[in-house]
Design a protein around this motif. Structure first.
Motif, PDB file in Angstrom:
ATOM      1  N   GLY A 105       0.709  -1.063   0.020  1.00 51.76           N
ATOM      2  CA  GLY A 105       0.032   0.098  -0.038  1.00 51.76           C
ATOM      3  C   GLY A 105       0.727   1.417  -0.098  1.00 51.76           C
ATOM      4  O   GLY A 105       0.242   2.330   0.322  1.00 51.76           O
ATOM      5  N   ALA A 106       2.054   1.098  -0.304  1.00 47.00           N
ATOM      6  CA  ALA A 106       3.132   2.337  -0.475  1.00 47.00           C
ATOM      7  C   ALA A 106       2.820   2.937  -1.669  1.00 47.00           C
ATOM      8  O   ALA A 106       3.480   3.987  -1.633  1.00 47.00           O
ATOM      9  N   SER A 107       2.411   2.515  -2.867  1.00 47.93           N
ATOM     10  CA  SER A 107       2.257   3.231  -3.838  1.00 47.93           C
ATOM     11  C   SER A 107       1.169   2.834  -4.732  1.00 47.93           C
ATOM     12  O   SER A 107       0.525   1.822  -4.554  1.00 47.93           O
ATOM     13  N   ASP A 108       0.742   3.499  -5.803  1.00 50.23           N
ATOM     14  CA  ASP A 108      -0.432   2.980  -6.546  1.00 50.23           C
ATOM     15  C   ASP A 108      -0.108   2.105  -7.568  1.00 50.23           C
ATOM     16  O   ASP A 108       1.154   1.839  -7.672  1.00 50.23           O
ATOM     17  N   TYR A 109      -1.044   1.691  -8.249  1.00 47.69           N
ATOM     18  CA  TYR A 109      -1.176   0.613  -9.305  1.00 47.69           C
ATOM     19  C   TYR A 109      -0.096   1.161 -10.651  1.00 47.69           C
ATOM     20  O   TYR A 109       0.310   0.265 -11.164  1.00 47.69           O
ATOM     21  N   LEU A 110      -0.326   2.512 -10.940  1.00 49.85           N
ATOM     22  CA  LEU A 110       0.378   2.913 -11.971  1.00 49.85           C
ATOM     23  C   LEU A 110       1.783   2.618 -12.132  1.00 49.85           C
ATOM     24  O   LEU A 110       2.439   2.283 -13.055  1.00 49.85           O
ATOM     25  N   ASN A 111       2.977   2.559 -10.959  1.00 50.31           N
ATOM     26  CA  ASN A 111       3.913   2.135 -10.902  1.00 50.31           C
ATOM     27  C   ASN A 111       4.006   0.734 -11.299  1.00 50.31           C
ATOM     28  O   ASN A 111       5.245   0.510 -12.036  1.00 50.31           O
ATOM     29  N   VAL A 112       3.175  -0.173 -11.022  1.00 46.58           N
ATOM     30  CA  VAL A 112       3.409  -1.502 -11.249  1.00 46.58           C
ATOM     31  C   VAL A 112       3.162  -1.549 -12.750  1.00 46.58           C
ATOM     32  O   VAL A 112       4.022  -2.376 -13.679  1.00 46.58           O
ATOM     33  N   VAL A 113       2.054  -0.772 -13.438  1.00 48.17           N
ATOM     34  CA  VAL A 113       1.926  -1.113 -14.744  1.00 48.17           C
ATOM     35  C   VAL A 113       3.113  -0.365 -15.567  1.00 48.17           C
ATOM     36  O   VAL A 113       3.728  -1.181 -16.669  1.00 48.17           O
ATOM     37  N   ALA A 114       3.716   0.501 -15.123  1.00 48.26           N
ATOM     38  CA  ALA A 114       4.876   1.213 -15.942  1.00 48.26           C
ATOM     39  C   ALA A 114       6.148   0.502 -15.772  1.00 48.26           C
ATOM     40  O   ALA A 114       6.556   0.253 -16.822  1.00 48.26           O
ATOM     41  N   THR A 115       6.366  -0.089 -14.644  1.00 53.81           N
ATOM     42  CA  THR A 115       7.691  -1.062 -14.511  1.00 53.81           C
ATOM     43  C   THR A 115       7.348  -2.334 -15.254  1.00 53.81           C
ATOM     44  O   THR A 115       8.362  -2.925 -15.710  1.00 53.81           O
ATOM     45  N   GLN A 116       6.196  -2.852 -15.433  1.00 51.85           N
ATOM     46  CA  GLN A 116       6.139  -4.193 -16.013  1.00 51.85           C
ATOM     47  C   GLN A 116       6.172  -3.863 -17.573  1.00 51.85           C
ATOM     48  O   GLN A 116       6.604  -4.902 -18.374  1.00 51.85           O
ATOM     49  N   ALA A 117       5.743  -2.697 -18.066  1.00 48.37           N
ATOM     50  CA  ALA A 117       5.779  -2.475 -19.355  1.00 48.37           C
ATOM     51  C   ALA A 117       7.299  -2.445 -19.790  1.00 48.37           C
ATOM     52  O   ALA A 117       7.818  -2.620 -20.747  1.00 48.37           O
ATOM     53  N   ALA A 118       8.176  -1.746 -18.948  1.00 49.02           N
ATOM     54  CA  ALA A 118       9.443  -1.668 -19.180  1.00 49.02           C
ATOM     55  C   ALA A 118      10.252  -2.946 -19.029  1.00 49.02           C
ATOM     56  O   ALA A 118      11.062  -3.019 -19.908  1.00 49.02           O
TER      57      ALA A 118
END
Length: 480
Positions: free
Chosen positions: A429-442
């Motif tokens: 719960g320390a960050s939103d899901y947008l970071n997960v999407v961005a890092t998986q795309a990378a």
């Protein structure tokens, strides 16, 4: 008879002397650089040993070895090239036959009626003779062109060179077909790796979606998180059809080279396999040996030889030609004495042909052959320069692809660590899901780049092997 013997002696002496007009062919000299470019060598990727003529084994892939083993026997273009060699060999024998003695037999029967007002009216017929009679004849004719100035010999020389050109053209086709097969195979394994990476990321995206749905059910995740997770999964799944289409096309491309119908190799090649590793170093020989090894250069040299010999053919046409001719047989007005000794007849003697006026045909034929020979010289030079350029380009491309490997591996490692951290932070719960999407795309991008880089290393190495001109020998071994 004495005169005939004298003619035969003179002609035999002239034939033995073997006067052959026109220029003699000499293999063109090539001023080659002392060594290849320094860039690939400085990277420690190449060395100057003899070029490997079975380079596909260096990838250590049994499936690739199996495909190459079937290529020479099944490829239709190679079979057609073999037929062109047979055609060239037959054409050479056709040309050689013109310098050998020729013989033919003819027999005839005719019932004749002579006109009493024609040419025979100038002579008084014998008492009781008739203008109607049977006429029997048979004749054995022979001739031998002495080829005093080498027209036939030059023609045979030209056709022999054309045969060599056809053989080298088959070698060039065998090398190109082998390289096409190896390139398609490397691309196939690269695409299959891309499919594997995509499926792995789909699995990760599905687990992330399950996590988001669970957190959404517990009131922790937002509608935005849920929409982003679903969009990411759909985007990854949308990448699969194009990759699967490329896989099918590459399998069909390999099957076409092996003269197999579409999808015939599907069961054999759809099972994914690791991308073949490349050898640590590649033997590339030295530039001066390239012209003696590359089939396209040797074919250009053979065509130059043929064009040079054709000048000799055109030159010999200006000189006199002597043909020994003779015929013998029987002629009779009655079948009863057709083979009787008095019915025999014969004639023998040389025939001299001297070109006097040909309307410029001989002169312009010679000019045509000289222009064709000059064009063949330029074609040979162009083939040599093109071969050097192809080797240099391939060596540079291979070295650059190998250099890019380190950076691609580094990017993959960093993106994997970033994705793992982003996922963990989202779970906590320390960050939103947008970071997960961005890092998986990378991560997906770097994984794909890593597979694409490996495929580029493999295909540029195949291009280097092809440019070096070694490997066509597999087709000769299979043809024995």
């Amino acid at each position: 008879m004495t005169a005939i013997r004298r003619w035969l002696a003179v002609c035999a002496a002239l034939t033995t002397a073997g006067c052959t007009v026109g220029p003699d062919f000499h293999s063109p000299g090539v001023t080659a650089p002392a060594s290849w470019g320094s860039e690939p060598a400085s990277a420690g990727l190449t060395y100057g040993a003899a070029v490997d003529t079975q380079w596909w084994h260096r990838f250590g892939d049994p499936e690739l070895d199996s495909l190459v083993g079937r290529l020479a026997k099944q490829n239709i273009q190679l079979q057609s090239a073999t037929q062109r060699i047979d055609q060239a060999r037959a054409q050479m024998h056709v040309a050689a036959s013109a310098g050998l003695p020729q013989a033919s037999w003819s027999g005839s029967y005719a019932y004749r009626h002579l006109s009493s007002h024609g040419i025979f009216s100038l002579a008084e017929p014998a008492p009781g003779s008739s203008f109607q009679f049977d006429f029997f004849a048979n004749t054995l004719s022979a001739g031998w062109d002495l080829d005093l100035f080498g027209m036939v010999r030059r023609a045979v020389e030209a056709e022999h060179a054309n045969q060599l050109a056809a053989m080298e053209a088959r070698h060039a086709l065998a090398l190109a077909t082998l390289a096409d097969l190896a390139t398609s195979y490397m691309q196939l394994r690269g695409v299959q790796e891309q499919i594997r990476i995509t499926n792995t990321n789909i699995g990760l995206a599905q687990r992330n979606l399950d996590l988001v749905q669970s957190r959404f059910g517990n009131g922790v995740a937002t509608t935005l998180d849920l929409a982003q997770a679903r969009a990411q999964l759909a985007t990854l799944r949308a990448n699969l059809p194009d990759l699967q289409n490329s896989e099918a096309e590459l399998i069909n491309a390999i099957g076409f080279l092996l003269a197999e119908p579409p999808r015939a190799l599907e069961a054999e090649l759809t099972t994914p396999a690791a991308q073949p590793p490349v050898p640590p170093q590649v033997p590339v020989g030295i530039p001066s040996t390239l012209a003696k090894r590359r089939p396209d250069i040797l074919a250009a040299e053979a065509r130059l030889h043929a064009a040079t010999a054709q000048i000799g053919v055109a030159t010999a046409a200006f000189y006199p030609d002597i043909t020994l001719t003779g015929n013998m047989g029987t002629e009779s007005l009655s079948a009863a004495d057709f083979f009787a000794l008095p019915a025999r007849q014969f004639a023998a003697g040389p025939t001299l042909q001297v070109p006097v006026f040909q309307g410029g045909r001989l002169i312009y034929t010679l000019r045509l052959r000289q222009a064709q020979q000059k064009e063949a010289v330029l074609a040979y030079r162009n083939a040599v320069l093109g071969a050097w350029r192809e080797v240099d380009d391939a060596m540079t491309a291979y070295a650059q692809a190998r250099r890019a490997r380190q950076e691609t591996v580094e990017a993959f490692g960093q993106n994997r660590a970033a994705f793992s951290a982003a996922t963990q932070r989202y779970r906590e719960g320390a960050s939103d899901y947008l970071n997960v999407v961005a890092t998986q795309a990378a991560l997906l991008s770097s994984q794909s780049a890593l597979a694409a880089n490996q495929m580029k290393i493999e295909t540029t190495l195949v291009a280097l092997y092809r440019a070096l001109g070694g490997g066509w020998e597999y087709a000769e071994v299979a043809a024995r």
